[in-house]
Design an enzyme around this catalytic site. Structure first.
Site, PDB file in Angstrom:
ATOM      1  N   CYS B  73       0.815  -1.211   0.000  1.00  0.00           N
ATOM      2  CA  CYS B  73       0.000   0.000   0.000  1.00  0.00           C
ATOM      3  C   CYS B  73       0.851   1.264   0.000  1.00  0.00           C
ATOM      4  O   CYS B  73       0.319   2.362  -0.157  1.00  0.00           O
ATOM      5  CB  CYS B  73      -0.939   0.019   1.201  1.00  0.00           C
ATOM      6  SG  CYS B  73      -1.687  -1.582   1.538  1.00  0.00           S
ATOM      7  N   CYS B 196     -12.863   2.027   8.299  1.00  0.00           N
ATOM      8  CA  CYS B 196     -12.038   1.430   7.233  1.00  0.00           C
ATOM      9  C   CYS B 196     -12.112   2.230   5.942  1.00  0.00           C
ATOM     10  O   CYS B 196     -13.186   2.679   5.545  1.00  0.00           O
ATOM     11  CB  CYS B 196     -12.516   0.011   6.933  1.00  0.00           C
ATOM     12  SG  CYS B 196     -12.643  -1.045   8.395  1.00  0.00           S
ATOM     13  N   SER B 197     -10.991   2.335   5.263  1.00  0.00           N
ATOM     14  CA  SER B 197     -11.001   2.916   3.925  1.00  0.00           C
ATOM     15  C   SER B 197     -11.685   1.938   2.980  1.00  0.00           C
ATOM     16  O   SER B 197     -11.789   0.750   3.265  1.00  0.00           O
ATOM     17  CB  SER B 197      -9.573   3.207   3.464  1.00  0.00           C
ATOM     18  OG  SER B 197      -8.755   2.072   3.617  1.00  0.00           O
ATOM     19  N   LYS B 318      -9.419   7.480   4.185  1.00  0.00           N
ATOM     20  CA  LYS B 318     -10.783   7.126   4.527  1.00  0.00           C
ATOM     21  C   LYS B 318     -11.809   7.726   3.581  1.00  0.00           C
ATOM     22  O   LYS B 318     -12.736   7.034   3.147  1.00  0.00           O
ATOM     23  CB  LYS B 318     -11.102   7.586   5.973  1.00  0.00           C
ATOM     24  CG  LYS B 318     -12.542   7.381   6.386  1.00  0.00           C
ATOM     25  CD  LYS B 318     -12.882   5.897   6.449  1.00  0.00           C
ATOM     26  CE  LYS B 318     -14.370   5.627   6.374  1.00  0.00           C
ATOM     27  NZ  LYS B 318     -14.869   5.655   4.969  1.00  0.00           N
ATOM     28  N   HIS B 322      -8.787   5.208  -1.172  1.00  0.00           N
ATOM     29  CA  HIS B 322      -7.524   4.489  -0.976  1.00  0.00           C
ATOM     30  C   HIS B 322      -7.330   3.428  -2.072  1.00  0.00           C
ATOM     31  O   HIS B 322      -7.427   2.234  -1.820  1.00  0.00           O
ATOM     32  CB  HIS B 322      -7.512   3.843   0.429  1.00  0.00           C
ATOM     33  CG  HIS B 322      -6.242   3.128   0.777  1.00  0.00           C
ATOM     34  ND1 HIS B 322      -5.007   3.477   0.264  1.00  0.00           N
ATOM     35  CD2 HIS B 322      -6.006   2.080   1.612  1.00  0.00           C
ATOM     36  CE1 HIS B 322      -4.083   2.665   0.770  1.00  0.00           C
ATOM     37  NE2 HIS B 322      -4.652   1.805   1.571  1.00  0.00           N
TER      38      HIS B 322
END
Lengths: 375, 375
Positions: B73, B196-197, B318, B322
């Site tokens: 990531c 969570c994204s 977020k 992402h």
């Protein structure tokens, strides 16, 4: 370098750390400032990415900056180039660069699909052509355009198999003759089995450092006189001519300029003969022969150890083996050994300047390195 | 930057070239000397590698050296770092670095498996834990160790959603409150959906050049005062403590030293809040708050635009979105816009120094950039 074979059952980590530990031990360095990992297919075949942090952790070197570099079958050569730039940046002194590929343990269909990741997935793959098939088109066109026979081209894999007999780490240590190549099973017309490199597992690694730092650790460090990468239109259909790789010409032209030498100054070379015709084309695109006459060098024995341009002295992709993302690093490690006079039975006596050429995709990316001994 | 959304139906090439062409147009450069592409999952999801040559061809820039850089990531941030080293090497003057990820059009199971490529496939993935699950362990431990409530942590996504209202390219432009976070569906205890994204498609790009070259093209170029990458043991089970990311500390310590500044000199920051707790931990690991007290900055409004450390002003992972391998480059592009005073409604008035933090895996790789306006 690890020995290359299929069916090793070894993990990416296991392969990589063997090569990396050899490089660390041989060089005697007591630290590394960063880690570069070349690899092509781990996301597709092993469902594993993040090889930088994975390998740093496996080596007990977590903490350092880490990078995975990918450029299809040229990943190993391109990773070396990226690492050279890291050293030149002045930000990192001692850089470990390794490359690994694990191709065995998967079906031929899986690996065939994986190799097509080097080409355009949306525009070319849906036609059904395979990676070998694209190279077969080149072979057919090459033979047609330059009136070169398959027999002539087959000298290339014959030479590689001969040389691999001297390399204990080679995947295919078996002498073959021209007739063996021509009678081997057809893979994609006109390419036959012995025109094609195989599938294998392997890893190789080298340590890079600025000259003054290298001199502190190594008795006989090798100088990177040039490290270049060039690209070309990704797909064959986008190019005016498919029997020359412009990226090879671009990368080698710049490399010769940076190193201040020409092809005639090169004592040993390792070129990307994933398919026999590519080996012949490499001799031409790198300036060792005129276009269309690469096989003449083979006819005249100039690519053999006692010739003017000893080529693929460890067996090349054909016989040493071609763990795709690692092959470019094998080449660099092999030439470094030549210049250190540590190439064992593969040694070309008195070699002082060496060149490597690593190809990604169908000539879409090429990395060239010129190495020379440091006096 | 492209707008981020799910279900775009756009290809990797389509996304990448949109962002790259914007960067080229904005900068006014008439050539590029090399191309770096950050991406994590194309081999697994799109069965496409060799993004360097693919994107160069799509941009009509074939010929230049090309590289795909992967670090899970953090791929986007790490690609910028590799490109910075290319410029510092002196071999390339004008470098285009972009990053792209396409996550939509796949099942949640496929993307979930793809994300686990950031972790150890052989030792951790077989336990059945997911990437969200590993982050949930961190959240649970963080709340327990520092006696911090979920309510406190939930301020982070609330802030991001608030900021994203100002960003026309954000994926989630919707105001949410703390109660919305706490009542959203449970994903992996204690993490809920709004902790969570999400999954999205996007690409971002910037142009790097030496100062004197940049000055020729840009009216208000931005200086890369520091670009650092650090790693840590790949897996949580290998670390003594999971509520701090040592790689964040290492990368930011070095970056502050290189830039000659400290956290108090930072005017804007973009941090890696893939999960709410990571945003809070980032504030601590980057030196903006003591360990365990990151949420106090939120309590006191210091991360809001009018606070001391305006954070994730474009919405963060977020709410801006992402697209994993591209997020690190979004951050750099966003901070560059801030320092050029071109951030539109996201602008933090008078911002002169900005910091980005991009995380790969569960804190296994971190890239930090410190940018500042050039006077």
């Amino acid at each position: 370098m690890t020995a290359i074979n299929a069916g090793s059952g070894r993990s990416l980590t296991d392969l990589f750390t063997e090569a990396a530990r050899q490089a660390l031990d041989d060089s005697g360095v007591d630290r590394i400032d960063s880690l570069y990992v070349g690899n092509m297919m781990s996301g597709f075949l092993q469902k594993q990415e993040h090889l930088g942090a994975l390998m740093a952790t496996s080596l007990g070197r977590e903490g350092v900056p880490t990078y995975k570099v990918e450029a299809a079958c040229a990943s190993g050569g391109v990773a070396v180039n990226a690492a050279v730039k890291a050293v030149l940046s002045g930000l990192e002194d001692i850089v470990l660069v390794g490359a690994v590929e694990k191709m065995s343990g998967y079906t031929t269909a899986e690996v065939t699909e994986g190799l097509m990741m080097a080409e355009d997935r949306l525009k070319v793959a849906p036609t059904g052509v395979t990676f070998v098939g694209l190279n077969a088109m080149i072979a057919r066109e090459y033979m047609h355009r330059y009136k070169v026979t398959h027999e002539s081209i087959a000298q290339f894999p014959v030479l590689c198999h001969e040389n691999a007999l001297n390399n204990p780490k080679a995947q295919f240590r078996k002498k073959v003759g021209i007739e063996d190549v021509l009678r081997s099973p057809l893979v994609a017309d006109p390419l036959r089995l012995l025109d094609c490199s195989g599938m294998g597992d392997g890893a190789a690694a080298v340590i890079l450092a600025p000259k003054d730092v290298a001199g502190k650790y190594a008795d006989s460090p090798v100088e990177v006189a040039a490290s270049t990468v060039a690209s070309d239109a990704l797909s064959l259909y986008q190019r005016p001519m498919i029997t020359t790789f412009e990226a090879s010409r671009r990368a080698s032209d710049r490399a010769y300029k940076l190193a201040g030498i020409g092809p005639n100054d090169v004592d040993v070379l390792e070129v990307h003969d994933a398919f026999s015709v590519l080996g012949v084309m490499a001799l031409e695109d790198l300036g060792f022969a005129e276009k269309g006459s690469g096989t003449k060098l083979l006819d005249e024995g100039e690519c053999a150890r006692e010739g003017r341009f000893p080529t693929n002295n460890f067996g090349g992709l054909k016989a040493r083996g071609h763990p795709v993302g690692a092959s470019g690093l094998y080449q660099v490690a092999e030439v470094a050994l030549q210049l250190k006079n540590e190439a064992g039975k593969c040694q070309v006596p008195g070699a002082e300047v060496g060149l490597t050429q690593s190809v990604g995709g169908i000539g879409s990316t090429v990395a060239v390195h010129i190495l020379q001994g440091m006096k």
